[in-house]
Write a protein that holds these residues in place. Structure first.
Motif, PDB file in Angstrom:
ATOM      1  N   GLN A  83       0.839  -1.201   0.000  1.00 53.69           N
ATOM      2  CA  GLN A  83       0.000   0.000   0.000  1.00 53.69           C
ATOM      3  C   GLN A  83       0.877   1.254   0.000  1.00 53.69           C
ATOM      4  O   GLN A  83       0.602   2.216  -0.719  1.00 53.69           O
ATOM      5  N   ALA A  84       1.936   1.239   0.803  1.00 54.70           N
ATOM      6  CA  ALA A  84       2.859   2.370   0.840  1.00 54.70           C
ATOM      7  C   ALA A  84       3.538   2.550  -0.513  1.00 54.70           C
ATOM      8  O   ALA A  84       3.716   3.676  -0.991  1.00 54.70           O
ATOM      9  N   ALA A  85       3.921   1.437  -1.169  1.00 55.64           N
ATOM     10  CA  ALA A  85       4.552   1.509  -2.492  1.00 55.64           C
ATOM     11  C   ALA A  85       3.600   2.145  -3.506  1.00 55.64           C
ATOM     12  O   ALA A  85       4.024   2.964  -4.335  1.00 55.64           O
ATOM     13  N   LEU A  86       2.331   1.807  -3.447  1.00 57.13           N
ATOM     14  CA  LEU A  86       1.350   2.422  -4.346  1.00 57.13           C
ATOM     15  C   LEU A  86       1.184   3.908  -4.064  1.00 57.13           C
ATOM     16  O   LEU A  86       1.053   4.716  -4.995  1.00 57.13           O
ATOM     17  N   ASP A  87       1.215   4.282  -2.788  1.00 60.19           N
ATOM     18  CA  ASP A  87       1.120   5.699  -2.427  1.00 60.19           C
ATOM     19  C   ASP A  87       2.317   6.479  -2.972  1.00 60.19           C
ATOM     20  O   ASP A  87       2.162   7.566  -3.536  1.00 60.19           O
ATOM     21  N   VAL A  88       3.519   5.924  -2.820  1.00 58.26           N
ATOM     22  CA  VAL A  88       4.728   6.594  -3.314  1.00 58.26           C
ATOM     23  C   VAL A  88       4.745   6.591  -4.846  1.00 58.26           C
ATOM     24  O   VAL A  88       5.183   7.560  -5.470  1.00 58.26           O
ATOM     25  N   PHE A  89       4.252   5.521  -5.461  1.00 60.57           N
ATOM     26  CA  PHE A  89       4.126   5.447  -6.921  1.00 60.57           C
ATOM     27  C   PHE A  89       3.303   6.637  -7.426  1.00 60.57           C
ATOM     28  O   PHE A  89       3.680   7.311  -8.386  1.00 60.57           O
ATOM     29  N   THR A  90       2.201   6.918  -6.764  1.00 61.89           N
ATOM     30  CA  THR A  90       1.355   8.052  -7.129  1.00 61.89           C
ATOM     31  C   THR A  90       2.103   9.372  -6.967  1.00 61.89           C
ATOM     32  O   THR A  90       2.010  10.253  -7.826  1.00 61.89           O
ATOM     33  N   ILE A  91       2.844   9.501  -5.878  1.00 60.33           N
ATOM     34  CA  ILE A  91       3.627  10.718  -5.632  1.00 60.33           C
ATOM     35  C   ILE A  91       4.655  10.927  -6.738  1.00 60.33           C
ATOM     36  O   ILE A  91       4.804  12.031  -7.269  1.00 60.33           O
ATOM     37  N   ILE A  92       5.368   9.861  -7.105  1.00 60.45           N
ATOM     38  CA  ILE A  92       6.401   9.970  -8.143  1.00 60.45           C
ATOM     39  C   ILE A  92       5.785  10.342  -9.485  1.00 60.45           C
ATOM     40  O   ILE A  92       6.319  11.174 -10.219  1.00 60.45           O
ATOM     41  N   ASN A  93       4.662   9.738  -9.819  1.00 62.55           N
ATOM     42  CA  ASN A  93       4.013  10.067 -11.092  1.00 62.55           C
ATOM     43  C   ASN A  93       3.525  11.506 -11.127  1.00 62.55           C
ATOM     44  O   ASN A  93       3.540  12.144 -12.171  1.00 62.55           O
ATOM     45  N   LYS A  94       3.109  12.034  -9.999  1.00 64.36           N
ATOM     46  CA  LYS A  94       2.595  13.404  -9.945  1.00 64.36           C
ATOM     47  C   LYS A  94       3.703  14.453  -9.892  1.00 64.36           C
ATOM     48  O   LYS A  94       3.621  15.492 -10.532  1.00 64.36           O
ATOM     49  N   HIS A  95       4.765  14.185  -9.109  1.00 58.91           N
ATOM     50  CA  HIS A  95       5.789  15.202  -8.849  1.00 58.91           C
ATOM     51  C   HIS A  95       7.136  14.913  -9.512  1.00 58.91           C
ATOM     52  O   HIS A  95       8.041  15.746  -9.438  1.00 58.91           O
ATOM     53  N   ALA A 118      11.087   0.957   4.383  1.00 60.26           N
ATOM     54  CA  ALA A 118      11.466   1.983   3.413  1.00 60.26           C
ATOM     55  C   ALA A 118      12.334   1.391   2.311  1.00 60.26           C
ATOM     56  O   ALA A 118      12.154   1.700   1.124  1.00 60.26           O
ATOM     57  N   VAL A 119      13.267   0.531   2.687  1.00 59.29           N
ATOM     58  CA  VAL A 119      14.135  -0.121   1.695  1.00 59.29           C
ATOM     59  C   VAL A 119      13.302  -1.031   0.792  1.00 59.29           C
ATOM     60  O   VAL A 119      13.483  -1.044  -0.428  1.00 59.29           O
ATOM     61  N   ALA A 120      12.362  -1.766   1.378  1.00 60.99           N
ATOM     62  CA  ALA A 120      11.495  -2.645   0.588  1.00 60.99           C
ATOM     63  C   ALA A 120      10.641  -1.839  -0.386  1.00 60.99           C
ATOM     64  O   ALA A 120      10.496  -2.214  -1.554  1.00 60.99           O
ATOM     65  N   ILE A 121      10.097  -0.717   0.068  1.00 62.85           N
ATOM     66  CA  ILE A 121       9.290   0.145  -0.797  1.00 62.85           C
ATOM     67  C   ILE A 121      10.126   0.650  -1.963  1.00 62.85           C
ATOM     68  O   ILE A 121       9.696   0.614  -3.122  1.00 62.85           O
ATOM     69  N   ALA A 122      11.333   1.128  -1.678  1.00 62.38           N
ATOM     70  CA  ALA A 122      12.217   1.626  -2.738  1.00 62.38           C
ATOM     71  C   ALA A 122      12.537   0.519  -3.737  1.00 62.38           C
ATOM     72  O   ALA A 122      12.519   0.750  -4.953  1.00 62.38           O
TER      73      ALA A 122
END
Length: 100
Positions: A29-41, A56-60
């Motif tokens: 879920q956190a990875a999807l949230d950050v995915f959205t952030i990266i696509n937007k910004h 955090a390492v796993a998400i990255a």
């Protein structure tokens, strides 16, 4: 380029929309949230402390290796530690992921 512990503490208080504070939550879920952030910004910064660092390492890794393969890279990783309430040291990590 290298931020001090004080600069990292200031980063936690910033309200930039590309900063994501990793907490005790499901990694996907956190990875999807950050995915959205990266696509937007165009970039996303993961900030974590203590026991949240492995998440955090796993998400990255999920983002860079699986979801956004060849689309984004890890620009920098900052590892540090700080005194928590003057008693014990706690590790911190900052991972900046940017679109190519």
């Amino acid at each position: 380029m290298g931020e001090t512990t004080e600069e990292l503490r200031v980063a936690e208080k910033r309200t930039e929309p590309y900063i994501y504070h990793v907490r005790n939550e499901p990694v996907m879920q956190a990875a999807l949230d950050v995915f959205t952030i990266i696509n937007k910004h165009g970039k996303g910064m993961l900030l974590a402390k203590g026991g949240s660092i492995p998440s955090a390492v796993a998400i990255a890794n999920i983002l860079v290796e699986k979801m956004l393969n060849r689309v984004c890279t890890i620009e920098h990783i900052l590892l540090d530690s700080e005194n928590e309430f003057g008693k014990r040291m706690i590790s911190t990590i900052e991972i900046l992921i940017v679109k190519n």
